[in-house]
Write an enzyme that holds these catalytic residues in place. Structure first.
Site, PDB file in Angstrom:
ATOM      1  N   GLN A  72       0.833  -1.198   0.000  1.00 40.26           N
ATOM      2  CA  GLN A  72       0.000   0.000   0.000  1.00 40.26           C
ATOM      3  C   GLN A  72       0.870   1.251   0.000  1.00 40.26           C
ATOM      4  OE1 GLN A  72      -2.008   0.673   3.701  1.00 40.26           O
ATOM      5  NE2 GLN A  72      -3.478   2.106   2.847  1.00 40.26           N
ATOM      6  N   GLY A  73       0.826   2.004  -1.081  1.00 44.69           N
ATOM      7  CA  GLY A  73       1.637   3.215  -1.191  1.00 44.69           C
ATOM      8  C   GLY A  73       0.820   4.476  -1.049  1.00 44.69           C
ATOM      9  N   SER A  76       1.032   6.712   2.310  1.00 45.46           N
ATOM     10  CA  SER A  76       1.734   7.710   3.123  1.00 45.46           C
ATOM     11  C   SER A  76       3.012   8.193   2.461  1.00 45.46           C
ATOM     12  CB  SER A  76       2.096   7.116   4.480  1.00 45.46           C
ATOM     13  OG  SER A  76       0.953   6.591   5.097  1.00 45.46           O
ATOM     14  N   GLU A 134     -13.813  -1.635   6.356  1.00 51.53           N
ATOM     15  CA  GLU A 134     -13.549  -2.669   7.353  1.00 51.53           C
ATOM     16  C   GLU A 134     -14.122  -2.327   8.720  1.00 51.53           C
ATOM     17  OE1 GLU A 134     -13.459  -5.433   7.153  1.00 51.53           O
ATOM     18  OE2 GLU A 134     -11.509  -6.358   7.380  1.00 51.53           O
ATOM     19  N   SER A 192      -4.572   7.626  13.135  1.00 53.18           N
ATOM     20  CA  SER A 192      -4.090   7.551  14.518  1.00 53.18           C
ATOM     21  C   SER A 192      -5.259   7.732  15.487  1.00 53.18           C
ATOM     22  CB  SER A 192      -3.048   8.633  14.777  1.00 53.18           C
ATOM     23  OG  SER A 192      -3.696   9.893  14.897  1.00 53.18           O
ATOM     24  N   GLU A 222      -5.555   9.831  17.753  1.00 55.59           N
ATOM     25  CA  GLU A 222      -5.917  11.254  17.859  1.00 55.59           C
ATOM     26  C   GLU A 222      -6.845  11.634  16.699  1.00 55.59           C
ATOM     27  OE1 GLU A 222      -2.707  10.205  18.159  1.00 55.59           O
ATOM     28  OE2 GLU A 222      -2.472  10.531  20.313  1.00 55.59           O
TER      29      GLU A 222
HETATM   30  C1  LIG Z   1       4.276   0.132  11.268  1.00 53.26           C
HETATM   31  C2  LIG Z   1       3.586   1.026  10.295  1.00 53.26           C
HETATM   32  C3  LIG Z   1       3.144   0.509   9.100  1.00 53.26           C
HETATM   33  C4  LIG Z   1       2.545   1.335   8.144  1.00 53.26           C
HETATM   34  N1  LIG Z   1       2.193   0.803   6.943  1.00 53.26           N
HETATM   35  C5  LIG Z   1       1.757   1.622   5.966  1.00 53.26           C
HETATM   36  C6  LIG Z   1       1.539   1.132   4.644  1.00 53.26           C
HETATM   37  O1  LIG Z   1       1.697  -0.045   4.359  1.00 53.26           O
HETATM   38  N2  LIG Z   1       1.159   2.000   3.698  1.00 53.26           N
HETATM   39  C7  LIG Z   1       0.948   3.321   3.956  1.00 53.26           C
HETATM   40  O2  LIG Z   1       0.577   4.058   3.057  1.00 53.26           O
HETATM   41  N3  LIG Z   1       1.148   3.834   5.202  1.00 53.26           N
HETATM   42  C8  LIG Z   1       1.549   3.019   6.206  1.00 53.26           C
HETATM   43  N4  LIG Z   1       1.783   3.529   7.478  1.00 53.26           N
HETATM   44  C9  LIG Z   1       1.680   4.978   7.682  1.00 53.26           C
HETATM   45  C10 LIG Z   1       0.617   5.421   8.648  1.00 53.26           C
HETATM   46  O3  LIG Z   1      -0.614   5.417   8.041  1.00 53.26           O
HETATM   47  C11 LIG Z   1       1.038   6.824   9.164  1.00 53.26           C
HETATM   48  O4  LIG Z   1       2.111   6.622  10.047  1.00 53.26           O
HETATM   49  C12 LIG Z   1      -0.064   7.529   9.872  1.00 53.26           C
HETATM   50  O5  LIG Z   1      -0.991   7.993   8.943  1.00 53.26           O
HETATM   51  C13 LIG Z   1       0.448   8.728  10.699  1.00 53.26           C
HETATM   52  O6  LIG Z   1       1.216   9.590   9.907  1.00 53.26           O
HETATM   53  P1  LIG Z   1       2.658  10.081  10.367  1.00 53.26           P
HETATM   54  O7  LIG Z   1       3.427   8.907  10.783  1.00 53.26           O
HETATM   55  O8  LIG Z   1       3.200  10.936   9.304  1.00 53.26           O
HETATM   56  O9  LIG Z   1       2.377  10.954  11.668  1.00 53.26           O
HETATM   57  P2  LIG Z   1       1.836  12.455  11.701  1.00 53.26           P
HETATM   58  O10 LIG Z   1       0.646  12.561  10.871  1.00 53.26           O
HETATM   59  O11 LIG Z   1       2.965  13.379  11.467  1.00 53.26           O
HETATM   60  O12 LIG Z   1       1.369  12.549  13.206  1.00 53.26           O
HETATM   61  C14 LIG Z   1       2.234  12.825  14.289  1.00 53.26           C
HETATM   62  C15 LIG Z   1       1.388  12.933  15.547  1.00 53.26           C
HETATM   63  O13 LIG Z   1       0.494  14.028  15.404  1.00 53.26           O
HETATM   64  C16 LIG Z   1      -0.836  13.616  15.619  1.00 53.26           C
HETATM   65  N5  LIG Z   1      -1.728  14.433  14.795  1.00 53.26           N
HETATM   66  C17 LIG Z   1      -1.624  14.687  13.477  1.00 53.26           C
HETATM   67  N6  LIG Z   1      -2.615  15.480  13.078  1.00 53.26           N
HETATM   68  C18 LIG Z   1      -3.368  15.735  14.167  1.00 53.26           C
HETATM   69  C19 LIG Z   1      -4.550  16.506  14.405  1.00 53.26           C
HETATM   70  N7  LIG Z   1      -5.157  17.155  13.429  1.00 53.26           N
HETATM   71  N8  LIG Z   1      -5.059  16.537  15.663  1.00 53.26           N
HETATM   72  C20 LIG Z   1      -4.454  15.869  16.677  1.00 53.26           C
HETATM   73  N9  LIG Z   1      -3.334  15.136  16.505  1.00 53.26           N
HETATM   74  C21 LIG Z   1      -2.812  15.078  15.268  1.00 53.26           C
HETATM   75  C22 LIG Z   1      -0.838  12.152  15.237  1.00 53.26           C
HETATM   76  O14 LIG Z   1      -1.905  11.464  15.840  1.00 53.26           O
HETATM   77  C23 LIG Z   1       0.506  11.714  15.770  1.00 53.26           C
HETATM   78  O15 LIG Z   1       0.408  11.473  17.143  1.00 53.26           O
HETATM   79  C24 LIG Z   1       2.352   2.702   8.434  1.00 53.26           C
HETATM   80  C25 LIG Z   1       2.783   3.228   9.666  1.00 53.26           C
HETATM   81  C26 LIG Z   1       3.387   2.418  10.590  1.00 53.26           C
HETATM   82  C27 LIG Z   1       3.833   3.010  11.886  1.00 53.26           C
END
Ligand SMILES: Cc1cc2nc3c(=O)[nH]c(=O)nc-3n(C[C@H](O)[C@H](O)[C@H](O)COP(=O)(O)OP(=O)(O)OC[C@H]3O[C@@H](n4cnc5c(N)ncnc54)[C@H](O)[C@@H]3O)c2cc1C
Lengths: 402, 367
Positions: A126-127, A129, A245, A387, A389
């Site tokens: 899944q691409g 993020s 889901e 997340s 949040e």
């Molecule tokens: C192990 C793992 C596997 C993954 N696998 C995939 C995958 O296969 N394909 C894919 O596309 N993605 C994947 N992801 C990505 C995942 O969907 C993102 O990590 C997730 O969307 C959070 O984005 P970020 O890590 O950039 O954190 P950020 O969005 O930068 O968030 C940082 C913090 O800020 C908080 N935050 C952000 N916005 C707000 C808001 N408006 N209000 C309150 N709090 C906020 C978040 O909750 C978090 O605590 C994976 C992530 C992990 C950790």
């Protein structure tokens, strides 16, 4: 009001149990029970066993290999898999891209992709993020520019789970940088991972595993026939994928299995003196508290299942907040179970044996060095999939109107 | 009442902080951990040159006569830098045993070499089948001055030139012994801990040993209190580092067109982390100041501090990761390593539940 499964549902449960008892290979069951890594071979082998039984993609439409199960049957199936310590379903294929292709793909795409997607002859990743686009996915920057019969893709994805094994990636790309709203300029592309210009770079995580990756696209040519649906409508398809889901995200079966495991392990440890009676009593109490919370969650999940069965009539199944409740509380309990595993391990769980020089643990102790890495990696469940949040934001804004 | 530091103590903090900043940056640490044995041997010598290895030893024995406050200051800075050297085991824990239990000759034969960095001790007391937090030796037995048995979770056990091992004597009590790891009958298997520490399993088969007089279990309990006070301070440093990184990240990471620090849900979480940190700091001070108090008070205060800090460590560690999103769980970024060390601190020498039980048995804190 009747909270019991009916006779047909119970018969179905017995059928699933019998199948799992006979067909789930020991090495896979053990790896899942100990929370050690599954190899690619194990994932593929197990998926093949399900596929031959006709149960790899039960939730799909019948014409593509689905079983036409009721929501209750789907629920029972997933729960029994977890309780038997079978691997999780391979969600990228089964829950994500398959249903999207079935719903929005062309006939040619269905014919080409659905059979190997169901059988896992194509391994999807899944691409979505990107480094700058996590919670704010709609801000994604990877571009696809039409050039003759192709799109030319440039940019970077991150956190791509198991991309190192993947044959294909389904990706969100920006096709209209000038769209009114960022969501309106995004398209959904299927990309062959062997196309020149794609580089996969591993990201090592704190549990010392290689599960996620960065995927770079450098002038990658993708045939336009691999576009899903219409250009610039990709966001709708992605929302469908992420939202479809409702039953399953709480992973109740998984937590139930962990509860059983923890009870049994604590009993052994109390019996052989590794745990004092006092520690044992306290742990049992903590397990009960978790079990109560899990019961509340399970019933909430079942209300959703029942509402889905009734096709929207009756109890709205915790309403529009359901997915968020299940995701947030389900991940809380999963994480709590990993903390209980850490309590069981105690300081003896500190040592991380060098896997290359395989240490010969007693079989019952293989979980011990795995407890900490599992605890660390399971912090991810409150980060990904929207997340916790973000889930609360969604409920506050779109459900409660705050 | 006086919570201020003396000039010497301030100087100590500056010295350690500078050392950690100059020599123990996160990249240096990563590089060192990739070296054979997971360490750069030069670091230990530099610690000796700075006088850090003699800190807790009496001046009469060749040490620098520091007390709980000095160790607290040093450990907090080590916590900030995620220092993985076996200071806790070799200097704090083994040091306390030398000071309190060893004879004058036994100290004379060792302290100076410890201070110069030429001798590192490790303490082996946990056993594979025993209760997790007991100080009683059960299956490691002493027949005369010869030991047989197995010890696990020996911190720094594969980096030590000498071991202090607990064993059950023929009278059924627990005694402590010096053991040469190179002696016939000793085998040591070292492994990396998930936090970058080194832990070893030590097996002994009819090994010659030198007895340390007195009640080994009582001596161990007291030394473990010193170790717990030090761990509390280390946790405070690690939590402070986690909070610094998190606040910085909240201010720089942008989503939805704004720094994520703009989201009040995250502001409140960061404030909760800060509150936990400051309460933990207070308890670390209590632990350090209790080390030279009468036994009952010392034991109760340190149990309370460790219980409190174990819980704070978990909260701050988990939230630091959560607020970083995906970056928080990568091995290339420091915050996940802080989380792992805080996790180890939680469980080492008694987790929160263990200390709450202990405090319950003591009837709680003195009024
Ligand atoms: C192990 C793992 C596997 C993954 N696998 C995939 C995958 O296969 N394909 C894919 O596309 N993605 C994947 N992801 C990505 C995942 O969907 C993102 O990590 C997730 O969307 C959070 O984005 P970020 O890590 O950039 O954190 P950020 O969005 O930068 O968030 C940082 C913090 O800020 C908080 N935050 C952000 N916005 C707000 C808001 N408006 N209000 C309150 N709090 C906020 C978040 O909750 C978090 O605590 C994976 C992530 C992990 C950790």
């Amino acid at each position: 009001m009747n909270l019991d499964f009916d006779a047909d549902e119970l018969a179905f449960r017995d059928e699933v149990r019998a199948f799992l008892a006979a067909e789930l290979p020991d090495d896979i069951r053990t790896a899942v029970a100990d929370r050690t890594d599954l190899t690619k071979e194990q994932i593929v082998r197990w998926h093949g066993i399900l596929h031959r039984r006709g149960w790899a993609v039960p939730k799909w439409a019948a014409e593509h290999g689905g079983r036409g199960w009721t929501p209750a049957q789907k629920y029972i199936f997933q729960e029994e898999l977890s309780l038997a310590r079978a691997p999780d379903e391979f969600s990228f294929n089964v829950a994500m891209i398959g249903p999207v292709i079935a719903r929005f793909g062309t006939d040619a795409q269905k014919e080409r992709f659905l059979p190997p997607t169901a059988s896992l002859d194509i391994w999807w990743c899944q691409g979505f993020s990107e480094p700058g686009s996590g919670s704010d996915l709609a801000s994604l920057k990877t571009t696809a520019v039409r050039d003759g019969d192709d799109y030319v893709v440039n940019g970077q994805k991150i956190w791509t789970t198991l991309a190192q094994h993947a044959d294909w990636i389904f990706a969100l790309v920006r096709t209209d940088p000038n769209a009114q709203k960022p969501q309106m300029g995004i398209s959904f592309l299927l990309i062959d991972m062997t196309t020149p210009g794609i580089t996969v770079r591993p990201i090592r995580t704190i549990d010392n595993h290689h599960e996620v990756n960065e995927v770079f696209f450098d002038d990658v040519r993708v045939p336009a026939e691999n576009l899903i649906g219409q250009e610039n409508k990709g966001w709708d398809y992605a929302k469908h994928l992420l939202g479809n889901e409702r039953s399953g995200i709480a992973r109740i079966g998984l937590s139930k299995e962990r509860l059983r495991w923890a009870r049994a392990t604590a009993k052994e440890m109390a019996a052989d003196g590794r745990m004092t009676q006092r520690e044992h009593a306290r742990l049992l109490r903590e397990l009960i508290e978790t079990e109560i919370d899990l019961k509340a969650l399970e019933l909430t999940q079942l209300r959703v299942v029942a509402a889905d069965s009734a096709g929207g009539g009756g109890d709205p199944g915790a309403g529009a907040a359901a997915s968020s409740i299940l995701k947030v509380k389900g991940s809380d309990i999963q994480q709590r179970m990993t903390e209980i595993m850490m309590t069981l391990a105690g300081p003896a769980g500190l040592a991380q044996p060098d896997l290359d020089h395989g240490r010969n643990e007693e079989p019952q102790d293989r979980w011990l060095p795995a407890a900490a890495p599992y605890y660390f990696t399971m912090r991810k469940v409150s980060i990904y999939g929207g997340s916790n949040e973000i889930q609360r934001n969604i409920v506050a804004k779109t459900v409660m109107g705050l | 009442m006086d919570f201020s530091f003396s000039d010497d103590q301030r100087l100590l903090r500056e010295t350690v902080a500078r050392f950690v900043a100059d020599r123990y940056g996160f990249e240096d640490r990563t590089r060192m951990m990739a070296m054979p044995g997971g360490r750069d041997p030069a670091i230990w010598s530099e610690m000796a040159e700075l006088g850090l290895l003699g800190l807790p030893f009496a001046e009469a024995d060749g040490g620098f006569g520091g007390g709980g406050t000095e160790t607290m200051i040093l450990m907090e800075e080590f916590g900030r830098g995620l220092v993985v050297e076996p200071y806790l085991s070799a200097i704090v824990l083994a040091g306390a045993l030398l000071q309190d239990a060893a004879t004058a000759e036994q100290r004379a034969a060792r302290v100076e070499r410890i201070v110069t960095g030429d001798l590192r001790l490790a303490v082996a007391f946990a056993e594979p089948r025993g209760p997790r937090y007991t100080v009683d030796a059960r299956e490691t037995v002493a027949v005369g001055d010869r030991l047989t048995g197995e010890k696990i979770a020996v911190l720094g056990g594969d980096q030590a030139q000498e071991l202090i091992v607990s064993a059950r004597t023929s009278e059924g009590s627990t005694a402590l012994f010096f053991v040469d790891p190179a002696a016939t009958g000793v085998s040591i298997r070292g492994e990396a801990g998930y936090d970058g520490s080194r832990v070893a399993t030590v097996t002994l088969h009819d090994v010659a040993a030198e007895r340390i007089p007195g009640d080994g279990a009582a001596h161990l309990s007291r030394a473990i209190e010193a170790a717990n006070a030090a761990l509390c301070a280390e946790a405070v440093g690690a939590m402070a580092a986690a909070l610094d990184l998190t606040t910085e990240y909240l201010k720089t990471r942008k989503q939805f067109g704004v720094p994520i620090a703009a989201f009040q849900a995250l502001q409140h979480r960061a404030v909760d982390m800060l509150m936990q940190l400051e309460l933990a700091r207070s308890m670390a001070i209590l632990a350090a100041a209790s080390l030279d108090r009468p036994a009952a008070e010392r034991t109760a205060n340190i149990a309370a501090a460790k219980a409190h800090i174990a819980r704070a460590s978990r909260f701050v560690g988990q939230q630091a990761v959560q607020l970083h999103g995906g970056i928080g769980i990568t091995a290339e970024y420091k915050v996940g390593h802080i989380f792992k060390r805080l996790t180890a601190i939680e469980t080492l020498f008694g987790d929160a539940d263990h200390h709450i039980d202990a405090l319950t048995d003591l009837g709680g804190l003195a009024a």
